[in-house]
Write an enzyme that holds these catalytic residues in place. Structure first.
Site, PDB file in Angstrom:
ATOM      1  N   ASP A  58       0.826  -1.216   0.000  1.00  0.00           N
ATOM      2  CA  ASP A  58       0.000   0.000   0.000  1.00  0.00           C
ATOM      3  C   ASP A  58       0.857   1.262   0.000  1.00  0.00           C
ATOM      4  OD1 ASP A  58      -1.995  -1.839   0.337  1.00  0.00           O
ATOM      5  OD2 ASP A  58      -2.782  -0.999   2.203  1.00  0.00           O
ATOM      6  N   HIS A 100       3.743  -2.020   3.245  1.00  0.00           N
ATOM      7  CA  HIS A 100       3.641  -0.646   2.734  1.00  0.00           C
ATOM      8  C   HIS A 100       4.940  -0.258   2.032  1.00  0.00           C
ATOM      9  CE1 HIS A 100       0.538  -0.830   5.830  1.00  0.00           C
ATOM     10  NE2 HIS A 100      -0.060   0.159   5.193  1.00  0.00           N
TER      11      HIS A 100
END
Length: 207
Positions: free
Chosen positions: A33, A175
């Site tokens: 992400d 992430h």
């Protein structure tokens, strides 16, 4: 506070969202992400390439605008793309129209049927709006949250988070962000090595 392993009750309450894939497949679904950005996203791509792994990148539209070359690297490497809104909006703190418009702004760049709400926070009214606009939209959550975004989490503990809780069909969240990089840089190659030793395959989420 956050839960590394998503409880079954939460999955049941939001059963129209996707939390994991089939437990019958000896496969892990890696997701990243908040990118694409320089340094971090290319690092991820390099590690994935070493293990012939494909993943899904939930991209922030604003980062795609700022770093189109890195975005092209992700696509050219054969990974799937997901929408993560244009400005990383938290659904619980955003009115529905603003949230929907931000989703659409990112969708103009990303053209994908995969969406992950930032922070995993989305109202049922927002889900309804998105599904009405794109009936084939798959809203992707997770069943393993690495915690790599947690600056107080030691890299070794982050590694244990994913190794302990990942199983067949797990959707795992990392992430590709500067905030997460200290932990991601430590965890990802070590986790990939261990998962490969256990015989897992690594597939992208189907749009």
């Amino acid at each position: 506070m956050y839960l590394v392993k998503t409880p079954w009750l939460l999955k049941k309450l939001y059963s129209n969202l996707i939390w994991n894939q089939s437990r019958n497949n000896h496969c892990i679904y890696l997701t990243f992400d908040d990118g694409p950005i320089p340094i971090v996203t290319p690092f991820v791509l390099n590690i994935l390439k070493q293990y012939n792994a494909k993943a899904t990148f939930f991209c922030i539209g604003d980062n795609v605008s700022k770093h189109p070359d890195v975005f092209e690297q992700v696509k050219n490497a054969g990974h799937n793309i997901g929408n993560h809104t244009y400005n990383h909006l938290k659904g619980w703190k955003t009115d529905d129209k603003t949230y929907f418009d931000n989703f659409l702004k990112a969708d103009e760049q990303l053209h994908t049927n995969l969406f992950r709400p930032p922070y995993g926070r989305i109202k049922k009214s927002q889900i309804k709006l998105l599904k009405k606009a794109k009936p084939d939209l798959n809203i992707i959550m997770w069943d393993v949250l690495s915690g790599d975004f947690d600056i107080n989490l030691k890299p070794e503990a982050c590694l244990q988070n994913v190794l302990k809780h990942t199983e067949n069909g797990s959707i795992v969240v990392f992430h590709d962000s500067l905030k997460a990089f200290e932990r991601l840089e430590y965890v990802l190659p070590r986790a990939m090595e261990e998962w490969s030793r256990r015989g897992y395959e690594f597939s992208p989420l189907a749009p």
